[in-house]
Design an enzyme around this catalytic site. Structure first.
Site, PDB file in Angstrom:
ATOM      1  N   GLN A  28       0.812  -1.115   0.026  1.00 40.55           N
ATOM      2  CA  GLN A  28      -0.065  -0.020  -0.037  1.00 40.55           C
ATOM      3  C   GLN A  28       0.873   1.281  -0.072  1.00 40.55           C
ATOM      4  O   GLN A  28       0.691   2.228   0.731  1.00 40.55           O
ATOM      5  CB  GLN A  28      -0.884  -0.098   1.270  1.00 40.55           C
ATOM      6  CG  GLN A  28      -2.184  -0.917   0.972  1.00 40.55           C
ATOM      7  CD  GLN A  28      -3.198  -0.629  -0.186  1.00 40.55           C
ATOM      8  OE1 GLN A  28      -3.303   0.715  -0.309  1.00 40.55           O
ATOM      9  NE2 GLN A  28      -3.659  -1.447  -0.772  1.00 40.55           N
ATOM     10  N   SER A  29       1.792   1.212  -0.817  1.00 38.50           N
ATOM     11  CA  SER A  29       2.705   2.458  -0.871  1.00 38.50           C
ATOM     12  C   SER A  29       2.079   3.547  -1.679  1.00 38.50           C
ATOM     13  O   SER A  29       1.638   3.652  -2.651  1.00 38.50           O
ATOM     14  CB  SER A  29       4.017   1.961  -1.795  1.00 38.50           C
ATOM     15  OG  SER A  29       4.885   3.239  -2.006  1.00 38.50           O
TER      16      SER A  29
END
Length: 373
Positions: free
Chosen positions: A116-117
């Site tokens: 979930q960058s």
């Protein structure tokens, strides 16, 4: 006393070498300025930059949260409002990084991060606007296998921006994987531009040197004495840039990074190393001392990307009291640290604390199981 003049991110002149007090034109307010013995010139206009961010971002008083906690006045620097795919702190870094990629004639940009960058999402958006390919390496650092975490939130936006995604198991040496991926593209005749995780190198940190100048300018314009800046710190670029900028102009504003992953000593050393490199890039070697770098690792919880109960409380409080969305990985943990420090009485009632909101609300949609949705 001659006040520093600010043009295109540089101090043109200043004088003195001591702390001064002066009354303003109506003689009612006292200003305190700590000036360097010699002017420190940090001319950011020397570096290529894409001016795509919605800057300056607002600086707002969190009246309801301040009242709820009964401590100092808490302000928020809204770097969640920088534009480019829901905004966030990476916009400032990528303005410099993607400008350099463009100058070098890159036709593909590669970077890496966790599933979930936020950084990966904004890199994909910049590459899309620049018209070059984007290849993202995502590491499963958390072990969260839920569908929303793996495919919704930032991952969904990565794909909407046209990025290609490679998946890697947790514990992979991601910088080595990034280098190997770049070599594959180069073997195919591509001109690949590599961006480290978080956009955290001396080029990316220039974005937060500029943010430091911006923040001090906003504070000066409203006669606001800032006693401390607090934010979430991870890959170090944001804190390194802030420290370099604030120390370089002798603002006398301390920065506290709330770590989201590393232990205190390691995080401080990593930030200091990058701050020194950034100062050298600006021609201001020695502008940062080791004492300028402070981190607190008490709010990491079970690990990177795993929201602690205090993280979830911070997300809930800001949403209910101020209508502001924090994220479960960075800004939620940073605000949790600030809230706890206020409750412990670490600040005086008359102090002004600025929380730098690094964005990331898009990630909430990958964490629905933690949020009770």
């Amino acid at each position: 006393m001659v006040k520093p003049l600010w043009v295109q991110g540089q101090v043109l002149r200043s004088n003195g070498g001591h702390q001064y007090r002066r009354q303003d034109r109506i003689g009612r307010k006292i200003f305190r300025a700590a000036l360097a013995p010699r002017p420190v010139v940090m001319n950011l206009a020397r570096f290529p930059r894409l001016h795509w961010g919605h800057l300056p971002t607002p600086l707002e008083l969190l009246q309801n949260l301040s009242r709820e906690l009964g401590g100092p006045s808490i302000w928020i620097k809204r770097d969640d409002c920088t534009g480019m795919s829901t905004g966030g702190n990476k916009t400032r870094k990528l303005e410099f990084l993607l400008a350099q990629a463009h100058v070098q004639g890159a036709d593909v940009v590669l970077t890496q991060g966790a599933t979930q960058s936020n950084h990966a999402r904004q890199t994909a958006a910049f590459a899309a606007r620049l018209g070059i390919a984007c290849h993202i390496l995502l590491e499963d650092r958390t072990g969260i296998g839920e569908r929303n975490y793996q495919h919704n939130g930032n991952v969904l936006l990565d794909r909407l921006h046209g990025a290609a995604i490679e998946r890697y198991p947790g514990g992979t040496d991601m910088e080595a994987a990034l280098t190997a991926a770049a070599e594959r593209f180069q073997a195919e005749g591509k001109n690949a531009y590599l961006i480290p995780g978080g956009g955290s190198n001396a080029t990316g940190a220039l974005g937060y040197v500029n943010a430091a100048f911006e923040l001090v300018g906003q504070a000066n314009d409203r006669d606001l004495r800032i006693d401390q800046v607090i934010h979430a710190t991870g890959s170090t670029g944001t804190q390194a840039g802030l420290v370099t900028g604030l120390s370089g102009i002798r603002s006398d504003i301390p920065v506290l990074g709330i770590s989201v992953r590393a232990e205190k000593a390691q995080q401080e050393e990593n930030v200091f190393r990058l701050a020194c490199t950034t100062a050298e890039k600006l021609g201001a070697a020695g502008a940062v001392s080791r004492d300028d770098v402070t981190a607190n690792s008490d709010y990491v919880g079970e690990g990177y990307g795993i929201p602690a109960p205090s993280t979830l409380e911070a997300i809930d409080l800001l949403a209910r009291l101020e209508g502001i969305l924090l994220d479960p990985v960075y800004s939620g943990k940073g605000m949790a640290g600030l809230i706890d420090l206020v409750r412990k009485g670490e600040f005086e009632q008359d102090q002004n604390i600025v929380f730098l909101h690094t964005g990331g609300a898009a990630g909430l949609f990958g964490y629905t199981s933690f949020l009770g949705a």
